[in-house]
Scaffold this motif. Sequence first.
Motif, PDB file in Angstrom:
ATOM      1  N   GLU A   7    -113.457  73.130   2.958  1.00  0.00           N
ATOM      2  CA  GLU A   7    -114.371  71.978   2.987  1.00  0.00           C
ATOM      3  C   GLU A   7    -114.855  71.703   4.396  1.00  0.00           C
ATOM      4  O   GLU A   7    -116.042  71.432   4.623  1.00  0.00           O
ATOM      5  CB  GLU A   7    -113.668  70.737   2.417  1.00  0.00           C
ATOM      6  CG  GLU A   7    -113.427  70.799   0.920  1.00  0.00           C
ATOM      7  CD  GLU A   7    -112.550  69.658   0.421  1.00  0.00           C
ATOM      8  OE1 GLU A   7    -112.580  69.360  -0.790  1.00  0.00           O
ATOM      9  OE2 GLU A   7    -111.815  69.062   1.249  1.00  0.00           O
ATOM     10  N   THR A 134    -115.207  72.602  -3.285  1.00  0.00           N
ATOM     11  CA  THR A 134    -114.483  71.380  -3.624  1.00  0.00           C
ATOM     12  C   THR A 134    -114.527  71.108  -5.119  1.00  0.00           C
ATOM     13  O   THR A 134    -115.203  71.814  -5.876  1.00  0.00           O
ATOM     14  CB  THR A 134    -115.062  70.180  -2.840  1.00  0.00           C
ATOM     15  OG1 THR A 134    -114.176  69.071  -2.943  1.00  0.00           O
ATOM     16  CG2 THR A 134    -116.439  69.799  -3.358  1.00  0.00           C
ATOM     17  N   ARG A 138    -114.147  65.162  -5.677  1.00  0.00           N
ATOM     18  CA  ARG A 138    -114.275  65.045  -4.223  1.00  0.00           C
ATOM     19  C   ARG A 138    -115.705  65.268  -3.728  1.00  0.00           C
ATOM     20  O   ARG A 138    -115.975  65.154  -2.528  1.00  0.00           O
ATOM     21  CB  ARG A 138    -113.341  66.060  -3.545  1.00  0.00           C
ATOM     22  CG  ARG A 138    -111.872  65.811  -3.821  1.00  0.00           C
ATOM     23  CD  ARG A 138    -111.018  67.005  -3.408  1.00  0.00           C
ATOM     24  NE  ARG A 138    -111.039  67.259  -1.978  1.00  0.00           N
ATOM     25  CZ  ARG A 138    -110.187  66.732  -1.110  1.00  0.00           C
ATOM     26  NH1 ARG A 138    -109.239  65.895  -1.534  1.00  0.00           N
ATOM     27  NH2 ARG A 138    -110.257  67.021   0.172  1.00  0.00           N
TER      28      ARG A 138
END
Length: 416
Positions: A7, A134, A138
């Motif tokens: 991420e 992700t 999220r």
Amino acid sequence: MKFTKTEKSWILYDWANSAYSIVTVTAILPIYFKSIAHADGVANATATAYWGYANSVGTLIISLLAPLLGAIADYQSYKKKLFNFFNIIAIISTLLLVFVPARAWLLLLVVFVISTVGYAGANIFYDGFLTDVTSTARMDRVSAQGYSMGYLGGVIPFVLIMLLQLTRGFGFLDSTGIVNFGFIMTTIWWLIFSVPLMLNVSQTHYLTPVPHIIRTSWRRVTRTFKTVWRDKYIVWFLAAYFFYIDGVDTIFKMATSVGADYGLSTTSLMLVLLMVQLIAVPFSVLFGHLANRIGNKRSIGIAIFIYLVICIWGYFMKSELDFWILAFLVGTSQGGIQALSRSHYAKIIPSEKANEYFGIYNIFGKFSAIIGPALFGIFAQLTGATKYGILSIILLFIIGGLLFIKVPSDRVSATK
């Protein structure tokens, strides 16, 4: 919320390309272009119109390519290859701006269009990687953090350019030298901070490669377009997005040119843009938190309303203080509306076809961006007054807002 290495690497690309979108496209190039066009006898309003037209041409090219490119990228390993290709095209063409001869404003626009195509093309695949890095739960926070880091990442090179402007290049660079330094710095910044994505982000959702990928991808695009029109969750969102994001992009692209028309000095414009960057950092994150509390739809609706106020304020703008207030309002909403639009769309599409669907998303986002700058340019050129160009953009937010009311808000893609 702690972000994973993948991420973080994805988020950092927003930091990387922000030097181009903020320093080159917003802070340096529009002002430099207008100065060399004016030196060649082009009127201010006409130069502003030409800048709008150049943005429209670059957007048209990538809009026509986006669906097919997205469909190709859904096949295993193709997403990273296409991202790298367009990213390098953008970086190289940005460097080539340094070598454009003085007063060659038409050639400058041509090289700018090429860099825009590379930048927008790379972003198609960057957006598509959101589903790979992700989870659905999220996405709002990760997407918003990306925009926040983008604004923050733009501050550092931006402040350096501003210092060079204020100190007249520390006695070593003239105005053209400062501009060229900005192009070189953008190139280096972009290249270095693209590396984490290239190394750490992989395509986890994909289709198995097939023979004749281009032909097969085109057939898939045709089928997907037919499928999309039967999906109320996607079609209403894309219809609304088509209009309101065009307004957002137009205000961003034309901001410095508008400020120059209202008599703001280069220094004042740089300070205003710095303020927008700094304000956008916390407000982008704030919109991510807001979406978790009241939902994407209401949060995006708030941002659309703020943009309606911006257009009205811009029409009545008379002083430098008015421009500062307008810029403040832009800073509060620009990152939030883009981040939440991206994450909302990612939630309602099939993960394994994310790039194909994001190709369609980019058609609506980028193809629509032809209308705004052209609309702005036509009204400004016909009336000879920039304020009518600003007011014309309100139509995009009104139509987009009305369509957005119809967007259903009760589905998250079952494929996530």
